[in-house]
Design a protein around this motif. Structure first.
Motif, PDB file in Angstrom:
ATOM      1  N   UNK A   1       0.825  -1.212   0.000  1.00 33.27           N
ATOM      2  CA  UNK A   1       0.000   0.000   0.000  1.00 33.27           C
ATOM      3  C   UNK A   1       0.862   1.266   0.000  1.00 33.27           C
ATOM      4  N   UNK A   2       1.901   1.250   0.840  1.00 26.36           N
ATOM      5  CA  UNK A   2       2.744   2.440   1.007  1.00 26.36           C
ATOM      6  C   UNK A   2       3.925   2.477   0.043  1.00 26.36           C
ATOM      7  N   UNK A   3       3.978   1.531  -0.865  1.00 25.25           N
ATOM      8  CA  UNK A   3       5.073   1.473  -1.846  1.00 25.25           C
ATOM      9  C   UNK A   3       6.436   1.557  -1.165  1.00 25.25           C
ATOM     10  N   UNK A   4       6.636   0.666  -0.193  1.00 26.81           N
ATOM     11  CA  UNK A   4       7.884   0.691   0.574  1.00 26.81           C
ATOM     12  C   UNK A   4       9.028  -0.048  -0.112  1.00 26.81           C
ATOM     13  N   UNK A   5       8.811  -0.483  -1.348  1.00 27.35           N
ATOM     14  CA  UNK A   5       9.826  -1.318  -1.985  1.00 27.35           C
ATOM     15  C   UNK A   5      10.807  -0.481  -2.794  1.00 27.35           C
ATOM     16  N   UNK A   6      11.874  -1.130  -3.194  1.00 32.68           N
ATOM     17  CA  UNK A   6      12.877  -0.460  -3.990  1.00 32.68           C
ATOM     18  C   UNK A   6      13.345  -1.415  -5.083  1.00 32.68           C
ATOM     19  N   UNK A   7      13.663  -0.882  -6.235  1.00 32.23           N
ATOM     20  CA  UNK A   7      14.260  -1.722  -7.277  1.00 32.23           C
ATOM     21  C   UNK A   7      15.748  -1.447  -7.334  1.00 32.23           C
ATOM     22  N   UNK A   8      16.531  -2.522  -7.301  1.00 33.25           N
ATOM     23  CA  UNK A   8      17.965  -2.433  -7.539  1.00 33.25           C
ATOM     24  C   UNK A   8      18.209  -2.841  -8.988  1.00 33.25           C
TER      25      UNK A   8
ATOM     26  N   UNK B   1      16.180  -5.595 -13.201  1.00 37.23           N
ATOM     27  CA  UNK B   1      15.549  -4.990 -12.024  1.00 37.23           C
ATOM     28  C   UNK B   1      15.346  -6.074 -10.970  1.00 37.23           C
ATOM     29  N   UNK B   2      15.835  -5.833  -9.766  1.00 41.01           N
ATOM     30  CA  UNK B   2      15.702  -6.814  -8.677  1.00 41.01           C
ATOM     31  C   UNK B   2      15.088  -6.153  -7.455  1.00 41.01           C
TER      32      UNK B   2
ATOM     33  N   UNK C   1      18.295  -2.624   6.894  1.00 38.50           N
ATOM     34  CA  UNK C   1      18.599  -3.857   6.163  1.00 38.50           C
ATOM     35  C   UNK C   1      17.607  -4.030   5.005  1.00 38.50           C
ATOM     36  N   UNK C   2      17.890  -4.972   4.142  1.00 40.87           N
ATOM     37  CA  UNK C   2      17.031  -5.247   2.989  1.00 40.87           C
ATOM     38  C   UNK C   2      16.574  -6.693   3.059  1.00 40.87           C
ATOM     39  N   UNK C   3      15.296  -6.930   2.922  1.00 41.14           N
ATOM     40  CA  UNK C   3      14.832  -8.317   2.843  1.00 41.14           C
ATOM     41  C   UNK C   3      14.944  -8.762   1.388  1.00 41.14           C
ATOM     42  N   UNK C   4      15.654  -9.862   1.128  1.00 46.64           N
ATOM     43  CA  UNK C   4      15.762 -10.334  -0.260  1.00 46.64           C
ATOM     44  C   UNK C   4      14.442 -10.928  -0.750  1.00 46.64           C
ATOM     45  N   UNK C   5      14.193 -10.834  -2.049  1.00 45.87           N
ATOM     46  CA  UNK C   5      12.896 -11.223  -2.599  1.00 45.87           C
ATOM     47  C   UNK C   5      12.509 -12.684  -2.366  1.00 45.87           C
TER      48      UNK C   5
ATOM     49  N   UNK D   1      23.629   4.946 -26.063  1.00 45.54           N
ATOM     50  CA  UNK D   1      22.759   3.929 -26.646  1.00 45.54           C
ATOM     51  C   UNK D   1      21.776   3.486 -25.581  1.00 45.54           C
ATOM     52  N   UNK D   2      20.526   3.230 -25.951  1.00 48.33           N
ATOM     53  CA  UNK D   2      19.553   2.825 -24.937  1.00 48.33           C
ATOM     54  C   UNK D   2      19.874   1.460 -24.313  1.00 48.33           C
ATOM     55  N   UNK D   3      19.646   1.332 -23.027  1.00 47.15           N
ATOM     56  CA  UNK D   3      19.830   0.065 -22.319  1.00 47.15           C
ATOM     57  C   UNK D   3      18.482  -0.635 -22.209  1.00 47.15           C
ATOM     58  N   UNK D   4      18.528  -1.968 -22.200  1.00 50.26           N
ATOM     59  CA  UNK D   4      17.294  -2.745 -22.066  1.00 50.26           C
ATOM     60  C   UNK D   4      17.148  -3.200 -20.622  1.00 50.26           C
ATOM     61  N   UNK D   5      15.946  -3.047 -20.092  1.00 44.79           N
ATOM     62  CA  UNK D   5      15.702  -3.476 -18.711  1.00 44.79           C
ATOM     63  C   UNK D   5      15.048  -4.855 -18.723  1.00 44.79           C
ATOM     64  N   UNK D   6      15.544  -5.755 -17.865  1.00 47.63           N
ATOM     65  CA  UNK D   6      14.941  -7.079 -17.714  1.00 47.63           C
ATOM     66  C   UNK D   6      14.129  -7.082 -16.428  1.00 47.63           C
ATOM     67  N   UNK D   7      12.864  -7.457 -16.549  1.00 51.50           N
ATOM     68  CA  UNK D   7      11.944  -7.440 -15.405  1.00 51.50           C
ATOM     69  C   UNK D   7      11.448  -8.862 -15.154  1.00 51.50           C
ATOM     70  N   UNK D   8      11.564  -9.323 -13.915  1.00 50.03           N
ATOM     71  CA  UNK D   8      11.115 -10.681 -13.576  1.00 50.03           C
ATOM     72  C   UNK D   8       9.599 -10.740 -13.428  1.00 50.03           C
ATOM     73  N   UNK D   9       9.011 -11.774 -13.978  1.00 48.78           N
ATOM     74  CA  UNK D   9       7.581 -12.027 -13.758  1.00 48.78           C
ATOM     75  C   UNK D   9       7.444 -13.317 -12.966  1.00 48.78           C
TER      76      UNK D   9
END
Ligand code: C2E
Ligand code: CA
Ligand code: CA
Ligand code: CA
Length: 273
Positions: free
Chosen positions: A35-42, A59-60, A69-73, A110-118
């Motif tokens: 709800x509060x969007x507390x996450x971060x993308x590395x 994106x991780x 600290x960071x909780x891993x996914x 040059x543009x970089x491509x982002x890889x997003x996990x589903x």
């Protein structure tokens, strides 16, 4: 005593009690965090092994805690899958990755491509293609800058449906990668039928390269197969120069791993460019 059913009750051992109480607590915190969007993308760079140039980034997801600290996914994504929270969270991830990539590509030649996990549930969500299409429109991102990573296990069940989703995504102009390639059970023949662009060799094979000759053969075989099918190959989990040199010698073009860089917060990733 254990009685179940209507009007009954369940007896739990202490252990089960504790873990289910913990689970409920975690779920409550996760719900608030979404709800509060507390996450971060590395972002972890994807590098051209021959030239050392950065070609893209994965994106991780990270969940920052009050103590810094960071909780891993791996520790919370499964629970977001079970509870359905992955849908709003997944929306946030894709949107944020699009916005960050627009920002990154303003700074690069040059543009970089982002890889997003589903995750499985996101991939199986009938709204996925519409959601991605809406977010492309909203953020104005060039869809060629986007690659979605799915795993083999998502493709073994309901093959036709999976194929339709993949085609729907490809029609939007985005690319698709198979993550953790080589660890699933599926046959290789499906690769001809699925519209994928990239294979990501699972990091366990890269890790075992120097200690285990069969890993070397598997890696060579995946690269040969991938190239034969006209696919891009990414090796992940590269931690040493020896691994990087071996991969270069086999003709693997792209690599990711701590040897090049750990995943970084956006502002640190931008400093690499
Ligand atoms: P994955 O997609 O296979 O991601 C690769 C994992 O390997 C990442 O762990 C990354 O930090 C780590 N890694 C990268 N280079 C090295 C290396 O050289 N050595 C080693 N030992 N590890 C390396 P992370 O970030 O903890 O993510 C774990 C998994 O969580 C991911 O595995 C992915 O399945 C899932 N995940 C991460 N972010 C997301 C997301 O935004 N959405 C979804 N649905 N899943 C995500
Ligand atoms: Ca991945
Ligand atoms: Ca992977
Ligand atoms: Ca994985």
């Amino acid at each position: 005593v254990k009685k179940e059913g209507k009007g009954g009750y369940r007896f739990c051992s202490d252990d089960q009690n504790r873990s289910s109480a913990e689970r409920v607590r975690l779920e409550t915190r996760l719900r608030k965090a979404v709800q509060n969007e507390e996450f971060q993308l590395f972002y972890q760079p994807k590098t051209d092994l021959a030239s050392g140039q950065i070609k893209g980034m994965e994106a991780l997801l990270r969940w920052p805690q009050p103590d810094g600290s960071m909780v891993p996914p791996d520790e919370f994504i499964p629970l977001t899958e079970d509870t359905g929270l992955i849908n709003p969270l997944g929306y946030w991830i894709v949107r944020q990755a699009f916005l960050d990539t627009n920002r990154i590509n303003k700074l690069t030649e040059f543009p970089l491509q982002v890889a997003i996990n589903l995750s499985v549930r996101q991939f199986r969500n009938p709204e996925l293609v519409i959601m991605v299409s809406d977010l492309i429109r909203e953020t104005g991102i060039n869809p060629e800058w986007v690659e979605f990573e799915i795993t083999e296990s998502m493709l073994i069940e309901k093959v036709d449906e999976a194929c339709e989703v993949m085609k729907g995504l490809r029609k939007l102009g985005v690319e698709l990668a198979i993550d953790d390639f080589g660890t699933g059970y599926s046959s290789l023949s499906y690769l001809r039928h699925f519209p994928v662009n990239t294979l990501k060799i699972d990091q366990t094979f890269i890790r075992d390269l120097s200690s285990d000759e069969s890993s070397e053969s598997i890696v060579r075989a995946i690269i040969g197969l991938g190239h034969g099918l006209g696919l891009k190959i990414v090796a992940e989990g590269i931690e040493t120069q020896v691994q990087s040199d071996f991969l270069k010698s086999t003709g693997c073009q792209l690599g990711q791993g701590y040897y090049m860089s750990r995943p970084l917060p956006l502002k640190d990733f931008i400093k690499l460019l």
